[in-house]
Design a protein around this motif. Structure first.
Motif, mmCIF file in Angstrom:
data_model
loop_
_atom_site.group_PDB
_atom_site.id
_atom_site.type_symbol
_atom_site.label_atom_id
_atom_site.label_comp_id
_atom_site.label_asym_id
_atom_site.label_seq_id
_atom_site.Cartn_x
_atom_site.Cartn_y
_atom_site.Cartn_z
ATOM 1 N N GLY A 187 0.816 -1.213 0.000
ATOM 2 C CA GLY A 187 0.000 0.000 0.000
ATOM 3 C C GLY A 187 0.845 1.255 0.000
ATOM 4 O O GLY A 187 0.571 2.211 -0.733
ATOM 5 N N VAL A 188 1.891 1.240 0.803
ATOM 6 C CA VAL A 188 2.783 2.400 0.868
ATOM 7 C C VAL A 188 3.499 2.591 -0.463
ATOM 8 O O VAL A 188 3.620 3.703 -0.974
ATOM 9 N N ARG A 189 3.973 1.514 -1.060
ATOM 10 C CA ARG A 189 4.649 1.605 -2.360
ATOM 11 C C ARG A 189 3.716 2.174 -3.422
ATOM 12 O O ARG A 189 4.119 3.011 -4.231
ATOM 13 N N SER A 190 2.484 1.696 -3.442
ATOM 14 C CA SER A 190 1.524 2.219 -4.409
ATOM 15 C C SER A 190 1.304 3.709 -4.189
ATOM 16 O O SER A 190 1.277 4.487 -5.144
ATOM 17 N N GLU A 191 1.166 4.104 -2.936
ATOM 18 C CA GLU A 191 0.959 5.519 -2.634
ATOM 19 C C GLU A 191 2.156 6.350 -3.080
ATOM 20 O O GLU A 191 1.999 7.438 -3.641
#
Length: 148
Positions: free
Chosen positions: A76-80
């Motif tokens: 999720g953090v990478r996508s953000e």
């Protein structure tokens, strides 16, 4: 809200292109055609956003390090982070990056989608990759050209 937005867009386009109306068809028919085009464009954009989100999720999942215990959170953090980096790009570079690298369209298909030459798509995608790599390196997400 969506219906109001699409209606407003339809009438705005009709006003802008009023000088192009030749009178071959009834005004109602002409506006209906504009309405259909506005609706089609809206749903194409929605479809592209879904494909982009799915592609980003796939890219993120494929590059998750095995030793991470909380890979779901990291994904999720990478996508953000990737979304944020893409948002920093000028629109013309972001579009080229998305259609070539995330949606994996061929140069020809990407050119048709963006309405530019295949050579221009290649140049824009290359510049976008460079900027994305540079920014992800600055942020500490990649190191030496490899995912961190």
């Amino acid at each position: 809200d969506l219906a109001e937005d699409l209606t407003q867009e339809t009438f705005a386009r009709a006003l802008v292109s009023l000088s192009k109306y030749r009178g071959d068809a009834a005004v109602r028919t002409w506006i209906n055609c504009i309405t259909v085009n506005v609706a089609r464009e809206h749903w194409r954009k929605v479809k592209r956003k879904h494909r982009l989100r799915d592609a980003l999720t796939r890219v993120s999942v494929e590059h998750t390090e095995k030793e991470q215990l909380h890979h779901g959170y990291l994904d999720g953090v990478r996508s953000e982070v990737l979304y944020a980096v893409l948002d920093e790009l000028p629109v013309h570079l972001r579009e080229a990056f998305v259609v070539r690298d995330l949606l994996e369209l061929s140069g020809e298909d990407a050119a048709k989608e963006l309405g530019i030459s295949a050579g221009n798509v290649a140049v824009r995608a290359h510049r976008a990759r460079h900027r994305v790599t540079q920014r992800l390196t600055e942020l500490g997400w990649i190191e030496g050209g490899k995912k961190g």
